[in-house]
Design a protein around this motif. Structure first.
Motif, PDB file in Angstrom:
ATOM      1  N   THR A 151      10.320  54.724  41.406  1.00 58.11           N
ATOM      2  CA  THR A 151       9.988  53.574  40.265  1.00 58.11           C
ATOM      3  C   THR A 151      11.026  53.709  39.132  1.00 58.11           C
ATOM      4  OG1 THR A 151       7.988  54.641  39.842  1.00 58.11           O
ATOM      5  CG2 THR A 151       7.929  53.007  41.788  1.00 58.11           C
ATOM      6  N   LEU A 152      11.000  55.092  38.792  1.00 60.27           N
ATOM      7  CA  LEU A 152      11.821  55.148  37.443  1.00 60.27           C
ATOM      8  C   LEU A 152      13.345  54.755  37.552  1.00 60.27           C
ATOM      9  CD1 LEU A 152      12.234  56.246  34.480  1.00 60.27           C
ATOM     10  CD2 LEU A 152      12.531  58.362  35.452  1.00 60.27           C
ATOM     11  N   GLY A 153      13.710  55.015  38.867  1.00 61.54           N
ATOM     12  CA  GLY A 153      15.026  54.658  39.096  1.00 61.54           C
ATOM     13  C   GLY A 153      15.278  53.029  39.158  1.00 61.54           C
ATOM     14  N   MET A 154      13.918  52.680  39.957  1.00 58.00           N
ATOM     15  CA  MET A 154      14.021  51.185  40.109  1.00 58.00           C
ATOM     16  C   MET A 154      14.081  50.598  38.695  1.00 58.00           C
ATOM     17  SD  MET A 154      14.775  49.977  42.989  1.00 58.00           S
ATOM     18  CE  MET A 154      13.963  48.426  43.289  1.00 58.00           C
ATOM     19  N   LEU A 155      13.121  50.942  37.794  1.00 58.21           N
ATOM     20  CA  LEU A 155      13.262  50.240  36.644  1.00 58.21           C
ATOM     21  C   LEU A 155      14.668  50.221  35.922  1.00 58.21           C
ATOM     22  CD1 LEU A 155      10.681  51.415  33.591  1.00 58.21           C
ATOM     23  CD2 LEU A 155      12.943  51.509  33.204  1.00 58.21           C
ATOM     24  N   ILE A 156      15.462  51.301  35.811  1.00 54.36           N
ATOM     25  CA  ILE A 156      16.794  51.146  35.507  1.00 54.36           C
ATOM     26  C   ILE A 156      17.686  50.345  36.044  1.00 54.36           C
ATOM     27  CG2 ILE A 156      18.663  52.741  34.774  1.00 54.36           C
ATOM     28  CD1 ILE A 156      16.625  55.019  34.666  1.00 54.36           C
ATOM     29  N   VAL A 157      17.488  50.228  37.358  1.00 54.08           N
ATOM     30  CA  VAL A 157      18.248  49.348  38.057  1.00 54.08           C
ATOM     31  C   VAL A 157      18.183  47.923  37.966  1.00 54.08           C
ATOM     32  CG1 VAL A 157      18.991  48.760  40.516  1.00 54.08           C
ATOM     33  CG2 VAL A 157      18.968  51.188  40.108  1.00 54.08           C
ATOM     34  N   LEU A 158      16.772  47.660  37.818  1.00 56.07           N
ATOM     35  CA  LEU A 158      16.630  46.231  37.741  1.00 56.07           C
ATOM     36  C   LEU A 158      16.686  45.873  36.266  1.00 56.07           C
ATOM     37  CD1 LEU A 158      12.931  46.067  39.512  1.00 56.07           C
ATOM     38  CD2 LEU A 158      15.274  45.610  40.507  1.00 56.07           C
ATOM     39  N   ARG A 159      16.451  46.668  35.328  1.00 57.60           N
ATOM     40  CA  ARG A 159      16.993  46.395  33.994  1.00 57.60           C
ATOM     41  C   ARG A 159      18.464  46.087  33.796  1.00 57.60           C
ATOM     42  NH1 ARG A 159      14.130  44.240  30.925  1.00 57.60           N
ATOM     43  NH2 ARG A 159      12.415  45.750  31.016  1.00 57.60           N
ATOM     44  N   GLY A 160      19.145  47.048  34.467  1.00 56.71           N
ATOM     45  CA  GLY A 160      20.551  46.708  34.313  1.00 56.71           C
ATOM     46  C   GLY A 160      21.023  45.476  34.989  1.00 56.71           C
ATOM     47  N   LEU A 161      20.356  45.152  36.038  1.00 56.45           N
ATOM     48  CA  LEU A 161      20.734  43.925  36.964  1.00 56.45           C
ATOM     49  C   LEU A 161      20.418  42.685  35.837  1.00 56.45           C
ATOM     50  CD1 LEU A 161      21.370  42.504  39.491  1.00 56.45           C
ATOM     51  CD2 LEU A 161      19.346  42.691  40.479  1.00 56.45           C
ATOM     52  N   LEU A 162      19.284  42.780  35.468  1.00 53.00           N
ATOM     53  CA  LEU A 162      18.923  41.487  34.603  1.00 53.00           C
ATOM     54  C   LEU A 162      20.146  41.371  33.481  1.00 53.00           C
ATOM     55  CD1 LEU A 162      17.119  39.055  33.802  1.00 53.00           C
ATOM     56  CD2 LEU A 162      15.588  41.013  32.300  1.00 53.00           C
ATOM     57  N   THR A 163      20.361  42.437  32.720  1.00 58.93           N
ATOM     58  CA  THR A 163      21.515  42.489  31.697  1.00 58.93           C
ATOM     59  C   THR A 163      22.719  42.164  32.414  1.00 58.93           C
ATOM     60  OG1 THR A 163      20.237  44.284  30.868  1.00 58.93           O
ATOM     61  CG2 THR A 163      22.453  44.057  29.926  1.00 58.93           C
ATOM     62  N   GLY A 164      22.933  42.363  33.723  1.00 60.99           N
ATOM     63  CA  GLY A 164      24.078  42.003  34.122  1.00 60.99           C
ATOM     64  C   GLY A 164      24.292  40.562  34.532  1.00 60.99           C
ATOM     65  N   ILE A 165      23.337  40.000  35.052  1.00 65.03           N
ATOM     66  CA  ILE A 165      23.398  38.686  35.374  1.00 65.03           C
ATOM     67  C   ILE A 165      23.357  37.648  34.144  1.00 65.03           C
ATOM     68  CG2 ILE A 165      22.397  38.999  37.629  1.00 65.03           C
ATOM     69  CD1 ILE A 165      19.668  37.754  36.784  1.00 65.03           C
ATOM     70  N   SER A 166      22.525  38.212  33.105  1.00 63.73           N
ATOM     71  CA  SER A 166      22.292  37.530  31.776  1.00 63.73           C
ATOM     72  C   SER A 166      23.576  37.788  30.796  1.00 63.73           C
ATOM     73  CB  SER A 166      21.182  37.736  31.104  1.00 63.73           C
ATOM     74  OG  SER A 166      20.942  38.834  30.862  1.00 63.73           O
ATOM     75  N   GLY A 167      24.452  38.664  30.836  1.00 60.61           N
ATOM     76  CA  GLY A 167      25.431  39.044  30.033  1.00 60.61           C
ATOM     77  C   GLY A 167      24.740  39.508  28.824  1.00 60.61           C
ATOM     78  N   GLY A 168      23.597  39.925  28.608  1.00 61.65           N
ATOM     79  CA  GLY A 168      22.680  40.365  27.743  1.00 61.65           C
ATOM     80  C   GLY A 168      22.262  39.277  26.892  1.00 61.65           C
ATOM     81  N   LYS A 169      22.457  38.082  27.175  1.00 61.99           N
ATOM     82  CA  LYS A 169      21.911  37.043  26.588  1.00 61.99           C
ATOM     83  C   LYS A 169      20.549  36.504  26.965  1.00 61.99           C
ATOM     84  CE  LYS A 169      26.718  35.480  25.800  1.00 61.99           C
ATOM     85  NZ  LYS A 169      27.650  34.420  26.298  1.00 61.99           N
ATOM     86  N   THR A 170      20.152  35.302  26.580  1.00 65.45           N
ATOM     87  CA  THR A 170      18.780  34.706  26.842  1.00 65.45           C
ATOM     88  C   THR A 170      18.945  33.638  27.499  1.00 65.45           C
ATOM     89  OG1 THR A 170      17.654  35.725  24.931  1.00 65.45           O
ATOM     90  CG2 THR A 170      16.529  33.704  26.021  1.00 65.45           C
ATOM     91  N   PHE A 171      18.233  33.549  28.920  1.00 67.64           N
ATOM     92  CA  PHE A 171      18.193  32.401  29.549  1.00 67.64           C
ATOM     93  C   PHE A 171      17.374  31.319  28.875  1.00 67.64           C
ATOM     94  CE2 PHE A 171      19.305  35.271  32.911  1.00 67.64           C
ATOM     95  CZ  PHE A 171      20.229  34.554  33.549  1.00 67.64           C
ATOM     96  N   PHE A 172      17.790  29.866  28.781  1.00 68.91           N
ATOM     97  CA  PHE A 172      17.115  29.067  28.042  1.00 68.91           C
ATOM     98  C   PHE A 172      16.973  27.733  28.706  1.00 68.91           C
ATOM     99  CE2 PHE A 172      21.040  28.991  25.807  1.00 68.91           C
ATOM    100  CZ  PHE A 172      21.372  27.747  25.548  1.00 68.91           C
ATOM    101  N   ALA A 173      16.542  26.543  28.372  1.00 71.00           N
ATOM    102  CA  ALA A 173      16.428  25.352  29.142  1.00 71.00           C
ATOM    103  C   ALA A 173      15.993  25.715  30.297  1.00 71.00           C
ATOM    104  CB  ALA A 173      18.043  24.854  29.067  1.00 71.00           C
ATOM    105  N   LEU A 174      15.079  26.238  30.420  1.00 68.17           N
ATOM    106  CA  LEU A 174      14.146  26.377  31.722  1.00 68.17           C
ATOM    107  C   LEU A 174      13.398  24.975  32.269  1.00 68.17           C
ATOM    108  CD1 LEU A 174      12.428  29.827  31.047  1.00 68.17           C
ATOM    109  CD2 LEU A 174      14.653  29.271  31.939  1.00 68.17           C
ATOM    110  N   PRO A 175      13.509  25.110  33.511  1.00 66.54           N
ATOM    111  CA  PRO A 175      12.901  23.773  33.981  1.00 66.54           C
ATOM    112  C   PRO A 175      11.416  23.676  33.918  1.00 66.54           C
ATOM    113  CG  PRO A 175      13.475  25.292  35.662  1.00 66.54           C
ATOM    114  CD  PRO A 175      13.894  25.884  34.606  1.00 66.54           C
ATOM    115  N   SER A 176      10.670  22.488  33.892  1.00 66.36           N
ATOM    116  CA  SER A 176       9.264  22.340  33.837  1.00 66.36           C
ATOM    117  C   SER A 176       8.671  23.404  34.722  1.00 66.36           C
ATOM    118  CB  SER A 176       8.717  21.195  33.895  1.00 66.36           C
ATOM    119  OG  SER A 176       9.215  20.537  35.022  1.00 66.36           O
TER     120      SER A 176
END
Length: 343
Positions: A151-176
């Motif tokens: 789970t430590l490895g998964m913590l790092i992998v998932l954190r990296g995946l979120l950073t990758g798909i977001s480009g380090g930015k914030t998703f906004f304009a979320l639907p209701s």
């Protein structure tokens, strides 16, 4: 004669029910933090009269609701004798994946794919949580790998995946569909509070009064004895990991709705508060001991203390110090009162 003896020795002996004295001690342990909560409330009212106002109490409950659900998720896993460090990353990744697939890139300056309709937001969030939990279960249960390391490895992998798909930015304009639960108000109280309280109530019933709940405690107490008693330990461990990840994903959805955004760092460092609340609430890191109500009082006490410090003008940077100190104090108290530290 030998066949009879063999049949007798191979028959699993069901665990004896706890004695009334044991049950009474367990109930008293669940209420151990109530005096501390009352004491903090008294101190808070002295520090600042605003502390006991309805608005402040609701703000505290809403602010803790998402972390409280993470604490509930971690409690389920800890009771089985395992731990899931990846919950804090699932907390951010699940709503992040949903936002990535749903938000309009024309509005968010190219961030997002808009390949799914907004109605799919909640199912996608919960599905991502279930998949993460199932994969953790595959590595821990099926392949027998160390749960902490996995789970430590998964913590790092998932954190990296979120950073990758977001480009380090914030998703906004979320639907209701993604913001409703985190921003809605039911009967004058934020919906996230109702959701958190409902989940804790369900957890108290399931873990304390059903066969699957007793099975999780048995696994955490002695997995070999639980297996000998006929409990399908692998299946229950897998299920616990999946349920915990789904709860983490739901908690992430709530905070994303409240913020109307999914930052690339969402959930970063939340695991410290989660463990602090669970340990101070009496949940053993060895497994087989602790309760959902105790975990709830732990997270409530932690956030009340933070709120008192905030009202007293203490900088928020001291929060991590508080979380670590709480864990150490809880371990020392456990050693003194129980004769054995919850390591």
């Amino acid at each position: 004669m030998s066949e009879t003896l063999s049949a007798t020795t191979s028959t699993p002996v069901p665990p004896s029910p706890p004695s009334p004295r044991t049950l009474a001690v367990a109930r008293l342990r669940d209420l151990a933090l109530v005096p501390a909560i009352v004491a903090v409330a008294i101190v808070g009212s002295i520090v600042n009269p605003v502390f006991l106002s309805s608005d402040n109490i609701i703000n505290v409950l809403q602010g803790m609701s998402e972390i409280a659900i993470l604490v509930l998720a971690q409690t389920i896993v800890l009771i089985t004798g395992k731990m899931d460090l990846s919950l804090e990353s699932t907390f951010g990744l699940a709503p992040g994946i949903a936002a990535w697939l749903i938000v309009d890139p024309a509005i968010t300056h190219g961030l997002g794919l808009q390949v799914l309709p907004a109605a799919w937001a909640v199912p996608v969030v919960l599905l991502v949580g279930a998949l993460v939990g199932a994969f953790n279960g595959l590595l821990i249960v099926r392949f027998g790998l160390n749960g902490f390391v996995v789970t430590l490895g998964m913590l790092i992998v998932l954190r990296g995946l979120l950073t990758g798909i977001s480009g380090g930015k914030t998703f906004f304009a979320l639907p209701s569909s993604m913001t409703y639960l985190g921003s809605a108000t039911w009967l004058g109280v934020p919906a996230s509070i109702w959701v958190a309280l409902s989940l804790f109530a369900a957890g108290i019933v399931v873990l304390g009064h059903t066969r699957p709940g007793r099975a999780l405690y048995a696994i955490g107490g002695n997995v070999d004895a639980a297996r000998a008693a006929g409990i399908r330990t692998d299946r229950m461990l897998w299920l616990a990991l999946i349920v915990a990840s789904v709860l983490a994903a739901l908690a992430g959805l709530l905070i994303s709705g409240r913020l109307a955004a999914v930052p690339s760092a969402q959930g970063n460092g939340a695991i410290f508060q989660v463990f602090a609340a669970a340990v101070i609430g009496g949940v053993s890191l060895n497994g087989g001991r602790g309760s959902v109500f105790g975990a709830f009082t732990g997270v409530l006490l932690l956030f009340l203390i933070i709120n008192v410090l905030t009202l007293a003008g203490v900088p928020a940077q001291w929060t991590n110090f508080l979380n670590g100190a709480v864990i150490l104090v809880a371990l020392v108290v456990s050693r003194i009162t129980g004769g054995k530290a919850q390591t």
